[in-house]
Design a protein around this motif. Structure first.
Motif, PDB file in Angstrom:
ATOM      1  N   MET A 103       1.059  -1.222  -0.078  1.00  0.00           N
ATOM      2  CA  MET A 103       0.062   0.067   0.031  1.00  0.00           C
ATOM      3  C   MET A 103       0.884   1.241  -0.023  1.00  0.00           C
ATOM      4  SD  MET A 103      -2.675  -1.132   2.764  1.00  0.00           S
ATOM      5  CE  MET A 103      -1.672  -1.391   4.128  1.00  0.00           C
ATOM      6  N   SER A 104       1.137   1.833  -1.251  1.00  0.00           N
ATOM      7  CA  SER A 104       2.072   2.903  -1.254  1.00  0.00           C
ATOM      8  C   SER A 104       1.344   4.423  -0.921  1.00  0.00           C
ATOM      9  CB  SER A 104       2.582   2.977  -2.851  1.00  0.00           C
ATOM     10  OG  SER A 104       1.439   2.877  -3.679  1.00  0.00           O
ATOM     11  N   SER A 105       0.082   4.516  -0.973  1.00  0.00           N
ATOM     12  CA  SER A 105      -0.693   5.803  -0.779  1.00  0.00           C
ATOM     13  C   SER A 105      -1.711   5.498   0.167  1.00  0.00           C
ATOM     14  CB  SER A 105      -1.221   6.262  -2.339  1.00  0.00           C
ATOM     15  OG  SER A 105      -2.042   5.389  -2.574  1.00  0.00           O
ATOM     16  N   GLN A 106      -2.353   6.532   0.454  1.00  0.00           N
ATOM     17  CA  GLN A 106      -3.648   6.843   1.515  1.00  0.00           C
ATOM     18  C   GLN A 106      -4.524   6.113   0.586  1.00  0.00           C
ATOM     19  OE1 GLN A 106      -3.644   7.430   4.517  1.00  0.00           O
ATOM     20  NE2 GLN A 106      -5.654   6.758   4.608  1.00  0.00           N
ATOM     21  N   LYS A 107      -4.923   6.347  -0.567  1.00  0.00           N
ATOM     22  CA  LYS A 107      -5.985   5.732  -1.507  1.00  0.00           C
ATOM     23  C   LYS A 107      -5.923   4.240  -1.300  1.00  0.00           C
ATOM     24  CE  LYS A 107      -8.091   6.031  -5.958  1.00  0.00           C
ATOM     25  NZ  LYS A 107      -7.656   6.708  -7.305  1.00  0.00           N
ATOM     26  N   SER A 108      -4.728   3.552  -1.541  1.00  0.00           N
ATOM     27  CA  SER A 108      -4.693   2.222  -1.653  1.00  0.00           C
ATOM     28  C   SER A 108      -4.937   1.657  -0.223  1.00  0.00           C
ATOM     29  CB  SER A 108      -3.504   1.775  -2.095  1.00  0.00           C
ATOM     30  OG  SER A 108      -2.248   2.105  -1.350  1.00  0.00           O
ATOM     31  N   ARG A 109      -4.583   2.442   0.701  1.00  0.00           N
ATOM     32  CA  ARG A 109      -4.861   1.915   2.110  1.00  0.00           C
ATOM     33  C   ARG A 109      -6.190   1.881   2.376  1.00  0.00           C
ATOM     34  NH1 ARG A 109      -0.662   5.391   3.279  1.00  0.00           N
ATOM     35  NH2 ARG A 109       1.292   4.096   4.160  1.00  0.00           N
ATOM     36  N   THR A 110      -6.905   2.867   1.886  1.00  0.00           N
ATOM     37  CA  THR A 110      -8.365   3.077   2.163  1.00  0.00           C
ATOM     38  C   THR A 110      -9.390   1.870   1.266  1.00  0.00           C
ATOM     39  OG1 THR A 110      -8.356   5.372   2.349  1.00  0.00           O
ATOM     40  CG2 THR A 110     -10.517   4.206   1.912  1.00  0.00           C
ATOM     41  N   LYS A 111      -8.881   1.793   0.321  1.00  0.00           N
ATOM     42  CA  LYS A 111      -9.326   0.445  -0.572  1.00  0.00           C
ATOM     43  C   LYS A 111      -9.078  -0.599  -0.038  1.00  0.00           C
ATOM     44  CE  LYS A 111      -9.386  -1.007  -5.394  1.00  0.00           C
ATOM     45  NZ  LYS A 111      -8.700  -0.591  -6.909  1.00  0.00           N
ATOM     46  N   ALA A 112      -7.990  -1.124   0.543  1.00  0.00           N
ATOM     47  CA  ALA A 112      -7.594  -2.508   1.138  1.00  0.00           C
ATOM     48  C   ALA A 112      -8.712  -2.387   2.435  1.00  0.00           C
ATOM     49  CB  ALA A 112      -6.219  -2.368   1.764  1.00  0.00           C
ATOM     50  N   LEU A 113      -8.748  -1.380   3.252  1.00  0.00           N
ATOM     51  CA  LEU A 113      -9.609  -1.556   4.579  1.00  0.00           C
ATOM     52  C   LEU A 113     -10.941  -1.624   4.145  1.00  0.00           C
ATOM     53  CD1 LEU A 113      -7.949   1.393   6.431  1.00  0.00           C
ATOM     54  CD2 LEU A 113      -8.109  -1.037   7.125  1.00  0.00           C
ATOM     55  N   LYS A 114     -11.520  -0.915   2.979  1.00  0.00           N
ATOM     56  CA  LYS A 114     -12.692  -1.382   2.671  1.00  0.00           C
ATOM     57  C   LYS A 114     -12.940  -2.824   2.137  1.00  0.00           C
ATOM     58  CE  LYS A 114     -14.182   3.521   1.196  1.00  0.00           C
ATOM     59  NZ  LYS A 114     -14.453   4.151   0.148  1.00  0.00           N
ATOM     60  N   ILE A 115     -12.096  -3.380   1.679  1.00  0.00           N
ATOM     61  CA  ILE A 115     -12.189  -4.851   1.104  1.00  0.00           C
ATOM     62  C   ILE A 115     -12.348  -5.659   2.102  1.00  0.00           C
ATOM     63  CG2 ILE A 115     -10.968  -6.540  -0.453  1.00  0.00           C
ATOM     64  CD1 ILE A 115     -10.082  -4.249  -2.222  1.00  0.00           C
ATOM     65  N   VAL A 116     -11.278  -5.363   3.038  1.00  0.00           N
ATOM     66  CA  VAL A 116     -11.360  -6.316   4.413  1.00  0.00           C
ATOM     67  C   VAL A 116     -12.448  -6.102   5.312  1.00  0.00           C
ATOM     68  CG1 VAL A 116     -10.157  -6.937   6.448  1.00  0.00           C
ATOM     69  CG2 VAL A 116      -8.924  -6.643   4.370  1.00  0.00           C
ATOM     70  N   ALA A 117     -13.058  -5.032   5.513  1.00  0.00           N
ATOM     71  CA  ALA A 117     -14.245  -4.635   6.244  1.00  0.00           C
ATOM     72  C   ALA A 117     -15.687  -5.208   5.954  1.00  0.00           C
ATOM     73  CB  ALA A 117     -14.325  -3.212   6.386  1.00  0.00           C
ATOM     74  N   SER A 118     -15.642  -5.390   4.244  1.00  0.00           N
ATOM     75  CA  SER A 118     -16.751  -5.863   3.689  1.00  0.00           C
ATOM     76  C   SER A 118     -16.884  -7.412   3.491  1.00  0.00           C
ATOM     77  CB  SER A 118     -16.869  -5.160   2.304  1.00  0.00           C
ATOM     78  OG  SER A 118     -16.115  -5.604   1.552  1.00  0.00           O
ATOM     79  N   ALA A 119     -15.753  -7.738   3.943  1.00  0.00           N
ATOM     80  CA  ALA A 119     -15.702  -9.266   3.950  1.00  0.00           C
ATOM     81  C   ALA A 119     -16.632  -9.825   5.244  1.00  0.00           C
ATOM     82  CB  ALA A 119     -14.474  -9.893   4.162  1.00  0.00           C
ATOM     83  N   ASN A 120     -17.230 -10.986   5.016  1.00  0.00           N
ATOM     84  CA  ASN A 120     -18.391 -11.675   5.892  1.00  0.00           C
ATOM     85  C   ASN A 120     -17.418 -12.334   7.061  1.00  0.00           C
ATOM     86  OD1 ASN A 120     -20.610 -11.231   4.594  1.00  0.00           O
ATOM     87  ND2 ASN A 120     -20.713 -13.120   3.487  1.00  0.00           N
ATOM     88  N   GLY A 121     -17.814 -12.035   8.340  1.00  0.00           N
ATOM     89  CA  GLY A 121     -17.165 -12.503   9.528  1.00  0.00           C
ATOM     90  C   GLY A 121     -16.010 -11.485  10.216  1.00  0.00           C
ATOM     91  N   VAL A 122     -15.768 -10.597   9.501  1.00  0.00           N
ATOM     92  CA  VAL A 122     -14.431  -9.625  10.064  1.00  0.00           C
ATOM     93  C   VAL A 122     -15.231  -9.006  11.251  1.00  0.00           C
ATOM     94  CG1 VAL A 122     -13.006  -7.600   9.478  1.00  0.00           C
ATOM     95  CG2 VAL A 122     -13.484  -9.475   7.888  1.00  0.00           C
ATOM     96  N   SER A 123     -14.736  -8.956  12.476  1.00  0.00           N
ATOM     97  CA  SER A 123     -15.265  -8.220  13.573  1.00  0.00           C
ATOM     98  C   SER A 123     -14.282  -7.076  13.812  1.00  0.00           C
ATOM     99  CB  SER A 123     -15.153  -8.979  14.704  1.00  0.00           C
ATOM    100  OG  SER A 123     -13.983  -9.758  15.051  1.00  0.00           O
TER     101      SER A 123
END
Length: 76
Positions: free
Chosen positions: A11-31
Motif C-alpha cells: 500500500m503505497s498511498s492513502q488511497k490504496s490503504r483506504t481501498k484495502a480497508l474497505k475490501i477487508v471490512a466488507s468481508a463476511n465474518g470480520v469483527s
C-alpha cells in the motif's frame, strides 16, 4: 473459530490503504480491521474469515499481499 490474521500489503498511498480497508471490512465474518507497522503496511484482521480468499481478493484489487501470521484469537 475467531482468528487473528496479519498480512503485509503493498500500500503505497492513502488511497490504496483506504481501498484495502474497505475490501477487508466488507468481508463476511470480520469483527476488527486495523493497520500496523511503521509504514502502516500491515493489515490486522480479527474474525471468522477465510484467510486465503481474503488474501486473493486483496491481491486482485490492491496489489502484492503476503500472510505474515495466522493464529487463533484468544479473548483476554
Amino acid at each position: 473459530m475467531k482468528q487473528k490474521i496479519v498480512m503485509k500489503v503493498n500500500m503505497s498511498s492513502q488511497k490504496s490503504r483506504t481501498k484495502a480497508l474497505k475490501i477487508v471490512a466488507s468481508a463476511n465474518g470480520v469483527s476488527f480491521v486495523g493497520l500496523e507497522g511503521e509504514e502502516k503496511d500491515k493489515l490486522v484482521v480479527i474474525g471468522d474469515v477465510d484467510a486465503v480468499k481474503l488474501t486473493n481478493s486483496l491481491r486482485k484489487k490492491v496489489g502484492h499481499t503476503d500472510i505474515i501470521s495466522l493464529a487463533e484469537d484468544k479473548p483476554n
